[in-house]
Motif scaffolding. Structure first.
Motif, short mmCIF file in Angstrom:
data_model
loop_
_atom_site.label_atom_id
_atom_site.label_comp_id
_atom_site.label_asym_id
_atom_site.label_seq_id
_atom_site.Cartn_x
_atom_site.Cartn_y
_atom_site.Cartn_z
N PHE A 264 -19.99 5.90 -5.12
CA PHE A 264 -20.34 7.03 -5.61
C PHE A 264 -21.38 7.74 -6.05
CE2 PHE A 264 -19.73 9.77 -9.57
CZ PHE A 264 -18.81 10.78 -9.13
N ALA B 137 -22.94 11.09 -4.75
CA ALA B 137 -23.65 12.04 -5.62
C ALA B 137 -24.89 12.37 -5.43
CB ALA B 137 -23.15 11.78 -6.90
N LEU C 234 -27.48 11.25 -12.78
CA LEU C 234 -27.64 10.47 -11.70
C LEU C 234 -28.64 9.40 -12.03
CD1 LEU C 234 -27.07 13.11 -9.17
CD2 LEU C 234 -25.49 11.05 -9.50
#
Length: 284
Positions: free
Chosen positions: A185, A189, A230
């Motif tokens: 993920f 992203a 992130l």
């Protein structure tokens, strides 16, 4: 689990494979503190040549990672301070300072790519990357502080420390579970994030004003906050890589790769924190 950090993944895969890519060790169960891990069916750092070698002074320790990470970050900080002091961004020296900063940034990118595609770490490449990255960050930070948001650089540094400490605490308390799904993920992203940044640059370059609007206002702050999240996620992946390296008896040279990955992630976080604080201070 194997890391999704692009700096580590290729090297770890190469270490885990034999001459024909089929080497397997007996399944291992590593214990890190009170948390046993069963993330690998085989030792990801093993090779046919070292199956009978006892663990010893050639295996990485947490102290090795800390020392090398401190050395690499120290190189970034030193050249950043020197470039801030020696490359003023006043009108008389603006072109020269920006030129040196651009050259430093490009050199950092090249050295990081060269290291990323090597099977083993090269301390000279890693420290060279850190030094050139510091030059770029020093001039960028000086420009932001002088023309956009005075005093924001100190806030960005403190914010980077806060994000890093919070991520480490969350990781150690197991509030963040770094799994293959989590890693996939994060990579997906981050890929989307970078594509949006590239599109923003294209729109800006072709005369679309402020591009996609990521440089100001609420959208800019939200996009920067996403970048910070992130960065924190990649930092958790880095922590997992370090933990696994120590638990599975990785070679000592892995400490340099850990320092490299951690430095790149911390630079990412600093830049995103600087972006958010600059927009916030400019709009207030």
């Amino acid at each position: 689990m194997r890391t999704s950090n692009p700096i580590f993944s290729r090297w770890s895969a190469a270490r885990g494979a034999g001459p024909a890519g089929t080497y397997q060790r007996e399944p291992v169960r590593a214990t890190v503190g009170a948390q046993p891990t069963d993330d690998y069916p085989t030792n990801p750092y093993g090779s046919p040549a070292d199956t009978d070698k006892p663990a010893g002074s050639t295996t990485v320790t947490m102290d090795d990672v800390v020392v090398r990470t401190a050395t690499t970050l120290g190189a970034v900080a030193l050249t950043a301070v020197l470039s801030w002091l020696l490359l003023p961004v006043d009108e008389a020296n603006l072109g020269r300072s920006y030129g040196v900063a651009l050259g430093g940034g490009l050199a950092a990118v090249v050295l990081s790519l060269v290291q990323a595609f090597r099977r083993a770490p090269a301390p000279a490449l890693i420290l060279g990357y850190a030094a050139f990255e510091g030059v770029f960050l020093g001039v960028l930070s000086s420009t932001v502080s002088s023309y956009l948001a005075p005093g924001v650089v100190v806030q960005a540094v403190l914010g980077t420390f806060a994000v890093s400490a919070g991520t480490l605490l969350a990781y150690r308390m197991r509030w963040i579970r770094v799994t293959q799904r989590f890693a996939g993920f994060v990579v997906a992203a981050a890929t989307g994030f970078l594509l949006l940044l590239f599109a923003d640059l294209l729109f800006s370059g072709f005369g679309a004003g402020h591009g996609l609007g990521f440089h100001s206002g609420g959208l800019g702050i939200a996009f920067g906050a996403l970048g910070i999240v992130l960065g924190a996620a990649f930092l958790a992946l880095d922590f997992k890589q370090v933990e696994d390296a120590v638990a599975y008896g990785a070679p000592r040279e892995e400490a340099w790769l850990a320092a490299f990955g951690l430095t790149m992630t911390l630079v990412w976080i600093y830049l995103e924190v600087l972006r958010v604080l600059t927009i916030f201070n400019s709009d207030s």
